[in-house]
Design a protein around this motif. Structure first.
Motif, PDB file in Angstrom:
ATOM      1  N   ALA A  53       6.754  -5.948  -7.929  1.00 22.37           N
ATOM      2  CA  ALA A  53       7.105  -5.006  -6.859  1.00 22.37           C
ATOM      3  C   ALA A  53       5.857  -4.481  -6.168  1.00 22.37           C
ATOM      4  N   THR A  54       4.779  -4.285  -6.932  1.00 18.77           N
ATOM      5  CA  THR A  54       3.533  -3.825  -6.308  1.00 18.77           C
ATOM      6  C   THR A  54       2.919  -4.931  -5.455  1.00 18.77           C
ATOM      7  N   ILE A  55       2.986  -6.174  -5.932  1.00 20.04           N
ATOM      8  CA  ILE A  55       2.453  -7.297  -5.154  1.00 20.04           C
ATOM      9  C   ILE A  55       3.259  -7.466  -3.869  1.00 20.04           C
ATOM     10  N   GLY A  56       4.557  -7.233  -3.949  1.00 22.39           N
ATOM     11  CA  GLY A  56       5.418  -7.332  -2.769  1.00 22.39           C
ATOM     12  C   GLY A  56       5.391  -6.104  -1.878  1.00 22.39           C
ATOM     13  N   ASN A  57       4.647  -5.059  -2.292  1.00 25.90           N
ATOM     14  CA  ASN A  57       4.537  -3.838  -1.495  1.00 25.90           C
ATOM     15  C   ASN A  57       5.910  -3.219  -1.229  1.00 25.90           C
ATOM     16  N   CYS A  58       6.814  -3.357  -2.183  1.00 24.02           N
ATOM     17  CA  CYS A  58       8.203  -2.933  -1.987  1.00 24.02           C
ATOM     18  C   CYS A  58       8.335  -1.431  -1.744  1.00 24.02           C
ATOM     19  N   SER A  59       7.572  -0.636  -2.484  1.00 27.74           N
ATOM     20  CA  SER A  59       7.740   0.814  -2.385  1.00 27.74           C
ATOM     21  C   SER A  59       7.371   1.329  -0.996  1.00 27.74           C
ATOM     22  N   ASP A  60       6.351   0.763  -0.376  1.00 28.92           N
ATOM     23  CA  ASP A  60       5.922   1.279   0.925  1.00 28.92           C
ATOM     24  C   ASP A  60       6.946   1.009   2.018  1.00 28.92           C
ATOM     25  N   CYS A  61       7.564  -0.148   1.992  1.00 31.12           N
ATOM     26  CA  CYS A  61       8.561  -0.462   3.015  1.00 31.12           C
ATOM     27  C   CYS A  61       9.883   0.263   2.767  1.00 31.12           C
ATOM     28  N   HIS A  62      10.166   0.563   1.519  1.00 33.19           N
ATOM     29  CA  HIS A  62      11.465   1.149   1.177  1.00 33.19           C
ATOM     30  C   HIS A  62      11.373   2.619   0.790  1.00 33.19           C
ATOM     31  N   THR A  63      10.302   3.297   1.230  1.00 34.83           N
ATOM     32  CA  THR A  63      10.132   4.714   0.941  1.00 34.83           C
ATOM     33  C   THR A  63       9.602   5.423   2.178  1.00 34.83           C
ATOM     34  N   THR A  64      10.223   6.534   2.552  1.00 30.98           N
ATOM     35  CA  THR A  64       9.696   7.352   3.639  1.00 30.98           C
ATOM     36  C   THR A  64       8.585   8.244   3.094  1.00 30.98           C
ATOM     37  N   SER A  66       8.328  11.404   2.865  1.00 30.69           N
ATOM     38  CA  SER A  66       8.797  12.527   2.047  1.00 30.69           C
ATOM     39  C   SER A  66       9.983  12.155   1.160  1.00 30.69           C
ATOM     40  N   GLY A  67      10.328  10.851   1.131  1.00 29.68           N
ATOM     41  CA  GLY A  67      11.513  10.427   0.397  1.00 29.68           C
ATOM     42  C   GLY A  67      11.227   9.973  -1.021  1.00 29.68           C
ATOM     43  N   ALA A  68      12.307   9.750  -1.770  1.00 30.33           N
ATOM     44  CA  ALA A  68      12.197   9.260  -3.139  1.00 30.33           C
ATOM     45  C   ALA A  68      11.815   7.786  -3.130  1.00 30.33           C
ATOM     46  N   PRO A  69      11.089   7.324  -4.150  1.00 29.84           N
ATOM     47  CA  PRO A  69      10.685   5.914  -4.196  1.00 29.84           C
ATOM     48  C   PRO A  69      11.876   4.963  -4.104  1.00 29.84           C
ATOM     49  N   TYR A  70      11.744   3.971  -3.247  1.00 33.66           N
ATOM     50  CA  TYR A  70      12.705   2.883  -3.075  1.00 33.66           C
ATOM     51  C   TYR A  70      14.043   3.329  -2.458  1.00 33.66           C
TER      52      TYR A  70
END
Length: 303
Positions: A53-64, A66-70
């Motif tokens: 998930a870190t390699i895919g940068n998932c959290s950055d695209c799916h988190t605002t 001020s929002g919760a992760p993912y």
């Protein structure tokens, strides 16, 4: 009369192509799993999924900001087509992927189709994720389903006509989606092949470093030639790269994992987020990615 026949024939061919595209791309819904159902996975598998998930940068695209992760909701500028909002990929059963089976998740990654059978926009880079192995998708799914469920309704996409018509994605996939795994290149080292798998697959580096055509697809004949993403310039990584200080593999590895190298400066914009995520990946995976990226440019030095 002849012109009329030509127009009718062209229209008929166009209709047949559209129908063929719809038939090829149509997918039925996949039955939901019971709320709260968890995939069978050990701690090692979940740790692997976290790294992927870190390699895919998932959290950055799916988190605002001020929002919760993912939990989704981040506005992704899809100019000139409009704005797409990232989806909630926490295991919430109503607003996230809590009802998604692993089969449904794998189909989304490999084919760009959601659980209900709707085609996904390629802002979700399934044209890269399609290369991920079933084993890695299993680990990524296990990790996401182990996260805290967050009830978060994502705003509807704001796309201009005709890009707001999802059926058009059938044609897009026929033209630009090449499904399947990446066959190893036996002329290269295992480390190079590992790096290629991560860069071309879950890392989807080409999404920011390859220019796109009028249909929003990457120009494969200009792979890694550089592109503008969210107002930031993703520099060229291929043989057209020009820099006064040539990159070595070790310099690339340090830059990717820290966002900084004394000879090349600091990462900024989207690349800073990528480096922040890659700092959590294993040294071996980051080194392999650096080996592959360095091979894209004839200007890179040996380690």
């Amino acid at each position: 009369m002849r012109l009329r026949a030509v127009l009718i024939g062209t229209l008929s061919i166009g209709i047949l192509l559209v129908l063929a595209g719809l038939a090829w791309s149509w997918r039925s819904a996949i039955e939901p799993i019971s709320p709260g159902a968890k995939p069978v996975a050990d701690a090692k598998t979940i740790r692997l999924g976290a790294e992927l998930a870190t390699i895919g940068n998932c959290s950055d695209c799916h988190t605002t900001k001020s929002g919760a992760p993912y939990a989704g909701g981040r506005a992704l500028d899809a100019s000139p087509y409009g704005t797409i909002y990232s989806s909630n990929i926490t295991p919430d059963p109503e607003t996230g992927i809590g009802k998604w089976s692993e089969e449904a998740f794998r189909r989304a990654m490999h084919e760009g189709v959601d659980r209900e059978g709707r085609p996904l926009y390629p802002a979700f880079p399934y044209d890269h994720f399609t290369h991920a192995t079933d084993q890695d998708i299993h680990a990524l799914y296990a990790f996401l389903m182990s996260q805290q469920a967050v009830r978060s309704t994502v705003p509807p996409n704001d796309l201009k006509f005709p890009f707001n018509i999802r059926l058009l994605l059938a044609g897009w996939k026929i033209l630009f989606l090449k499904q399947g795994s990446l066959e190893p290149d036996n002329s290269q080292s295992p480390e190079w092949n590992r790096g290629r798998y991560l860069v071309e697959g879950l890392g989807h580096c080409g999404s920011c470093h390859t220019p796109r055509n009028l249909f929003g697809a990457e120009k494969k004949n200009s792979a890694y030639a550089g592109a503008v993403v969210e107002g930031w310039r993703g520099p060229s990584l291929n043989s057209s790269t020009f820099t006064p200080n040539k990159w070595s593999v070790d310099q690339l590895a340090e830059y990717l994992s820290t966002g900084w190298h004394k000879m090349h400066g600091a990462a900024a914009g989207p690349m800073a987020d990528v480096a922040k995520n890659l700092s959590q990946a294993s040294r071996e995976n980051v080194q392999a990615m650096a080996v592959y990226i360095a091979s894209l440019s004839n200007d890179s030095k040996a380690p």
